[in-house]
Motif scaffolding. Sequence first.
Motif, PDB file in Angstrom:
ATOM      1  N   PHE A  84       7.407   2.767   6.373  1.00 24.02           N
ATOM      2  CA  PHE A  84       6.417   2.801   7.426  1.00 24.02           C
ATOM      3  C   PHE A  84       7.150   2.655   8.776  1.00 24.02           C
ATOM      4  N   ARG A 102       4.387   0.215  -5.026  1.00 17.64           N
ATOM      5  CA  ARG A 102       3.583   0.914  -4.021  1.00 17.64           C
ATOM      6  C   ARG A 102       2.316   1.432  -4.692  1.00 17.64           C
ATOM      7  N   GLN A 103       1.168   0.962  -4.212  1.00 16.72           N
ATOM      8  CA  GLN A 103      -0.095   1.388  -4.808  1.00 16.72           C
ATOM      9  C   GLN A 103      -1.241   1.075  -3.854  1.00 16.72           C
ATOM     10  N   ASP A 104      -2.144   2.037  -3.677  1.00 20.03           N
ATOM     11  CA  ASP A 104      -3.343   1.810  -2.878  1.00 20.03           C
ATOM     12  C   ASP A 104      -4.445   1.227  -3.759  1.00 20.03           C
ATOM     13  N   GLY A 119       0.813  -1.202   0.000  1.00 19.24           N
ATOM     14  CA  GLY A 119       0.000   0.000   0.000  1.00 19.24           C
ATOM     15  C   GLY A 119       0.852   1.260   0.000  1.00 19.24           C
ATOM     16  N   GLU A 120       0.323   2.308  -0.573  1.00 18.38           N
ATOM     17  CA  GLU A 120       1.029   3.596  -0.608  1.00 18.38           C
ATOM     18  C   GLU A 120       0.834   4.371   0.687  1.00 18.38           C
ATOM     19  N   SER A 121      -0.379   4.371   1.215  1.00 19.06           N
ATOM     20  CA  SER A 121      -0.688   5.199   2.383  1.00 19.06           C
ATOM     21  C   SER A 121      -0.809   4.410   3.677  1.00 19.06           C
ATOM     22  N   GLU A 122      -0.896   3.080   3.597  1.00 15.05           N
ATOM     23  CA  GLU A 122      -0.984   2.268   4.805  1.00 15.05           C
ATOM     24  C   GLU A 122      -0.203   0.967   4.597  1.00 15.05           C
TER      25      GLU A 122
END
Length: 202
Positions: free
Chosen positions: A194, A124-126, A39-42
């Motif tokens: 992260f 990286r991708q949501d 994930g990009e944001s999490e």
Amino acid sequence: MEEQLDIFDEQMNCIGTAPRSRVHAEGLLHQVVHCWIVGESEPVLYFQQRAHTKADFPDFYDLACGGHIGAGEYPDTAVLREVWEETGLHLMPGQLTKLGQYRAPDLKIPGFFDRETSNVYVLRQDAPSFAPGEEVARMICVDAEKFCRMELENAQEIEAKTLDGEAFRISRDEWCCHDGEFAALVFPYLKQVFPQLRCAGD
């Protein structure tokens, strides 16, 4: 015509080519590509469940994308091809981060002898717009800390989710073996992007 693979000596010098069936019958050292999707944001990881029709490890859960590098093919080209074939994601080279190479432990079971070096990449991708190919039954999502507990703390079962958000459990013996690759290359990368990630591998 059967797929041809480059084969290598232990110093990773190319010493010829061989058909894929011979490579896995005789345990000839070859190269593969692996793409981990994060994930990009999490901190979540996406995985595939291998199709029931696969000759090797049908129905097992596996990293998002993996495949052989054809004879004369470059790893950076092979990974884009494999991602497209298995997940339906059409990527450009700049979207991937290469983490390096990993010499996997040899795997020998009746009728299958695998000796490989993995070229390891991260995307990286949501919420990727997956459209799995015929070799993939479905894509799933796992919280990174939960996956760490299996890979680094020897948890025997972890929770996963379908892409629709339905939770289910996966036991350790339902996963394909990629012993050591996550700890050596992927976990250090996850800790960089992260820093809040907590696991016994710290």
